[in-house]
Every structure is written in structure tokens, then in C-alpha cells.
Motif scaffolding. Structure first.
Motif, short mmCIF file in Angstrom:
data_model
loop_
_atom_site.label_atom_id
_atom_site.label_comp_id
_atom_site.label_asym_id
_atom_site.label_seq_id
_atom_site.Cartn_x
_atom_site.Cartn_y
_atom_site.Cartn_z
N VAL A 1 -29.68 33.69 32.17
CA VAL A 1 -29.38 34.88 33.21
C VAL A 1 -29.72 34.16 34.29
O VAL A 1 -30.95 33.88 34.47
CB VAL A 1 -30.13 36.24 32.73
CG1 VAL A 1 -29.67 37.19 33.87
CG2 VAL A 1 -29.49 36.69 31.35
N ALA A 2 -28.70 34.23 35.41
CA ALA A 2 -28.95 33.54 36.71
C ALA A 2 -28.32 34.63 37.69
O ALA A 2 -27.47 35.02 37.52
CB ALA A 2 -28.21 32.01 36.70
N ALA A 3 -29.28 34.68 38.73
CA ALA A 3 -28.66 35.62 39.70
C ALA A 3 -27.99 34.84 40.85
O ALA A 3 -28.48 33.72 41.29
CB ALA A 3 -29.90 36.39 40.44
N TYR B 1 -24.32 22.77 31.01
CA TYR B 1 -24.60 23.93 29.94
C TYR B 1 -26.12 23.89 29.59
O TYR B 1 -26.36 24.69 28.85
CB TYR B 1 -23.64 23.63 28.75
CG TYR B 1 -23.81 22.41 28.09
CD1 TYR B 1 -24.78 22.05 27.14
CD2 TYR B 1 -22.65 21.06 28.35
CE1 TYR B 1 -24.83 20.89 26.44
CE2 TYR B 1 -23.01 19.99 27.73
CZ TYR B 1 -24.07 19.96 26.74
OH TYR B 1 -24.02 18.76 26.13
N THR B 2 -26.87 22.86 30.11
CA THR B 2 -28.29 22.85 29.71
C THR B 2 -29.18 23.36 30.87
O THR B 2 -30.34 23.76 30.73
CB THR B 2 -28.70 21.26 29.65
OG1 THR B 2 -28.71 20.48 30.57
CG2 THR B 2 -27.99 20.61 28.38
N TYR B 3 -28.37 23.79 32.06
CA TYR B 3 -29.22 24.31 33.08
C TYR B 3 -29.65 25.70 32.72
O TYR B 3 -28.86 26.50 32.24
CB TYR B 3 -28.42 24.31 34.33
CG TYR B 3 -28.31 22.95 35.17
CD1 TYR B 3 -28.06 21.85 34.29
CD2 TYR B 3 -28.64 22.91 36.44
CE1 TYR B 3 -27.69 20.60 34.72
CE2 TYR B 3 -28.47 21.65 37.02
CZ TYR B 3 -28.00 20.38 36.30
OH TYR B 3 -28.03 19.27 36.68
N PRO C 1 -33.94 34.30 28.64
CA PRO C 1 -32.42 34.55 28.06
C PRO C 1 -32.16 35.98 27.58
O PRO C 1 -33.25 36.55 26.89
CB PRO C 1 -32.12 33.50 27.17
CG PRO C 1 -33.17 32.67 27.35
CD PRO C 1 -34.29 33.00 27.74
N ILE C 2 -31.36 36.76 27.71
CA ILE C 2 -30.80 37.74 26.96
C ILE C 2 -29.95 37.86 25.74
O ILE C 2 -29.33 36.84 25.78
CB ILE C 2 -30.20 38.66 28.11
CG1 ILE C 2 -30.81 39.12 29.24
CG2 ILE C 2 -29.51 40.04 27.65
CD1 ILE C 2 -30.34 39.94 30.21
N ASP C 3 -30.22 38.63 25.04
CA ASP C 3 -29.62 38.52 23.57
C ASP C 3 -28.19 38.68 23.75
O ASP C 3 -27.64 39.42 24.35
CB ASP C 3 -30.18 39.94 22.85
CG ASP C 3 -29.52 39.78 21.36
OD1 ASP C 3 -28.62 39.25 21.14
OD2 ASP C 3 -30.21 40.39 20.44
N ARG D 1 -18.17 43.73 31.83
CA ARG D 1 -18.80 44.20 33.39
C ARG D 1 -20.02 43.09 33.52
O ARG D 1 -21.13 43.56 33.18
CB ARG D 1 -19.36 45.50 33.10
CG ARG D 1 -19.83 46.30 34.46
CD ARG D 1 -20.11 47.60 34.20
NE ARG D 1 -20.97 47.84 33.27
CZ ARG D 1 -22.27 48.05 33.41
NH1 ARG D 1 -23.04 47.75 34.63
NH2 ARG D 1 -23.25 48.11 32.37
N PRO D 2 -19.83 42.18 34.24
CA PRO D 2 -21.08 41.28 34.73
C PRO D 2 -21.85 42.19 35.65
O PRO D 2 -21.66 42.98 36.41
CB PRO D 2 -20.22 40.45 35.82
CG PRO D 2 -18.91 40.98 36.26
CD PRO D 2 -18.49 41.89 35.18
N ARG D 3 -23.15 41.98 35.23
CA ARG D 3 -24.40 42.46 35.96
C ARG D 3 -25.20 41.74 36.65
O ARG D 3 -25.48 40.66 36.02
CB ARG D 3 -25.13 43.43 35.07
CG ARG D 3 -24.12 44.54 34.29
CD ARG D 3 -25.02 45.12 33.35
NE ARG D 3 -25.51 44.43 32.33
CZ ARG D 3 -26.36 44.53 31.28
NH1 ARG D 3 -27.17 45.67 31.21
NH2 ARG D 3 -26.67 43.53 30.38
N THR D 4 -25.65 42.04 37.62
CA THR D 4 -26.78 41.22 38.49
C THR D 4 -27.99 41.49 37.62
O THR D 4 -28.36 42.46 37.03
CB THR D 4 -26.93 41.62 39.85
OG1 THR D 4 -27.49 42.97 39.88
CG2 THR D 4 -25.81 41.40 40.78
N ALA D 5 -28.92 40.49 38.07
CA ALA D 5 -30.43 40.70 37.33
C ALA D 5 -30.95 42.02 37.79
O ALA D 5 -31.79 42.70 37.05
CB ALA D 5 -31.30 39.58 37.89
#
Length: 325
Positions: free
Chosen positions: A223-225, A251-253, A290-292, A300-304
Motif C-alpha cells: 500500500v503506497a500513498a 514489482y518488488t518495491y 501490506p493489506i490483505d 474504488r481505490p482508497r488513499t491511506a
């Protein structure tokens, strides 16, 4: 604070002007929305790619028909949860976007810019996702060469009597990585222009070329903001590193608890190499863990900040239930 006030004023304006829609037109829009809602659900949840594509092909003309209704700009389509809607502070247009997932877990995006015309007539610019056909992401394009994504936020800036609209988008991308996009939308001779030399790194320790578009790509389950922080009056985003030391493999970032940013200066977003952790308000830090995967809402993309607010609300409700017990 000014940014928040502008957004509230924009939505209040839309709510007031929604009264321009006549009752017959409102009835038509409500009926069409019911159909669009059912179709949009199948675009996301259809089991096969052919089903999702066929449903999307039905959705588009139905949406255009709805938009042709006079003053439809003021109709919110709020029951279509799979379609993202963003508005600028001046309410001069809105952008509607939605995704279509392929069987290989890549995504194609669809969208439209609807202009807010004085007489309520239809003026739109269909958005054609060109991201699958061009490897060059640092481009300046029109609506026919759009870098497809799902827009989740927009902020407006004015410089030398010109309006600049900064868009924040999310692309689920692939099985291994996802992207967030920050780009500028301007209008030239009434036509939309995506991208431009508005992202400067001139103040970095090691200078880099100015970019036409800013993109971060990172691990699918991370999860990145990347969003505008109104209280700090700047864009804040996670600094990313490869968790395996393989810098060429995006994909490893993952986030590393440091933050970067952009400040608006003289008509450009100027990169800030480090936003100190203690400068971020308590509770506003981007989530690093990481989120499940099951909890990630692909519609619906969400911000942190959104996620943390939801977690806080859940904790509060849980506390209330314990007190009652």
C-alpha cells in the motif's frame, strides 16, 4: 484549508444546480442509472473476459444516452460504485472513469470528460486508453492517447490566468504490481491535454530531467500513498525501495517509512526529496504494512488516509459495543 473549502463549495454548487434537471429528465436518468448499475456490476464481477467486454460494450452507449439528457452534468450517478467521479473546484467539467479486467489480470480503462455547458447540452471527450500500446509513459497527449487509470482525486491551481488541474490516478496494472499516477490536465483551444513539463526535480541533490507525468510502481500487495495533503499544502507520497535489492524489478518495491513530496512553485510541481516523518500529522502517515488482498477494493481505490479512517471507525464501534456489553 482553502483546498477543502473549494471542494465543499464545488459540491454545494452541483447540489444546488441539480435542480435544473426537469422532473421528466430526472425520471429518465434514474431509470438509466438503474440499468447502468446492473451493467457496471457485471463489468467488474463477470466470470469471463468475453462477458465483461460484452457488458462494457452495452454500458458505454447507455452512459452516453444518459449524458445526453439536458443538464446531466449535475446528476451524480452515485449508485454506480464501480465508476469513479472527480470534479475540479471550479465545476467546469468532471471525469468519469472505470476499469475492465482481462483474464490475465491486466486492466484496460475507460472514461469520459463531461464539460459543464451553460445550456446543459452535451459536450464530452471520450478517453481512449493508450497505455497498452505505448511503452513511453512520459508523453503529452490528447484524450485519444490517454494514459488509462482510475482517477481518485483532483486539485486545481491557477498560474498566470491559466487553470491547471492535477489528477491522481490508480492502475491495478498486473498480477505483480500496481501503479499510481500524477499528471496535469490543461485545456488548449477548448481541447484537453494530458501531461506536460510540470514535474521538476531542479531542487534535488542530483538533478533529474523534468517529467511530463509522475508514476510510482510497486508490489501488488503493498500500500503506497500518493495524494495531496491540504494541511501541508503539498503532495506527499511514499519513498519506495526494492525489498529484494533488485531495483530494476518494480514489482518488488515497497514503502520504507520515508516520504517524498511535491510543492507547487511558479506553475510547476517541484520535487521535495524528503518530507520528514515528524512533519506528517499523527494519523496521516501512509500505511506501510501490506493489506490483505481480499480487502482491496478493485472498484474504488482508497488513499491511506481513507483506510486509516475506516480502521479508526471500526475500532470506535467495537469500543462502543464492549461498553454496552
Amino acid at each position: 484549508m482553502k483546498h477543502i473549502i473549494a471542494i465543499l463549495f464545488s459540491f454545494l454548487t452541483i447540489t444546488v444546480h441539480a435542480q435544473r434537471i426537469s422532473k421528466p429528465a430526472m425520471d429518465t436518468l434514474n431509470t438509466l442509472q438503474d440499468t447502468l448499475r446492473e451493467l457496471s456490476y457485471n463489468i467488474i464481477h463477470g466470470k469471463e473476459e468475453t462477458v465483461r467486454e460484452r457488458t462494457n460494450d452495452e454500458f458505454i452507449p447507455k452512459l452516453v444516452k444518459a449524458l445526453k439528457t439536458k443538464h446531466s452534468y449535475y446528476y451524480p450517478f452515485d449508485s454506480i460504485a464501480t465508476m469513479a467521479k472527480v470534479y475540479p473546484a471550479d465545476s467546469s467539467f468532471r471525469i468519469l472513469t472505470w476499469p475492465l479486467e482481462k483474464d490475465n489480470s491486466t486492466f484496460r480503462h475507460y472514461g469520459v470528460i463531461q464539460m459543464n455547458t451553460k445550456d446543459g447540452s452535451l459536450k464530452i471527450f471520450p478517453l481512449f486508453d493508450n497505455s497498452d500500446f505505448s511503452k513511453n509513459t512520459d508523453t503529452v497527449t490528447n484524450h485519444k492517447g490517454w494514459f488509462g487509470c482510475l482517477y481518485y482525486a483532483m486539485i486545481q491551481r491557477r498560474y498566470f490566468n491559466a487553470e491547471y488541474y492535477t489528477l491522481f490516478g490508480w492502475d491495478a496494472n498486473s498480477q505483480t504490481s500496481q501503479k499510481k499516477v500524477m499528471e496535469m490536465l490543461t485545456f488548449k483551444n477548448g481541447e484537453p491535454v494530458f501531461g506536460g513539463p510540470y514535474f521538476s526535480f531542479a531542487e534535488d541533490t542530483v538533478r533529474r530531467p523534468t517529467r511530463n507525468r509522475f508514476i510510482i510502481e510497486y508490489k501488488r500487495d503493498a500500500v503506497a500513498a500518493l495524494n495531496f495533503n491540504a494541511e501541508m499544502d503539498m503532495v506527499v507520497f511514499d519513498h519506495l525501495i526494492s525489498e529484494t535489492g533488485e531495483e530494476h524489478k518494480k514489482y518488488t518495491y515497497v514503502p520504507d517509512l520515508d516520504f517524498e513530496g511535491f510543492k507547487w512553485k511558479a506553475g510547476k510541481w517541484v520535487h521535495v526529496e524528503k518530507v520528514f516523518h515528524d512533519a506528517l500529522q499523527l494519523g496521516k502517515e501512509p500505511i506501510v504494512a501490506p493489506i490483505d488482498r481480499k480487502r482491496v477494493d478493485m472498484k474504488r481505490p482508497r488513499t491511506a488516509e481513507d483506510i486509516m479512517a475506516e480502521e479508526a471507525e471500526k475500532a470506535a464501534q467495537k469500543g462502543k459495543r464492549k461498553k454496552k456489553d
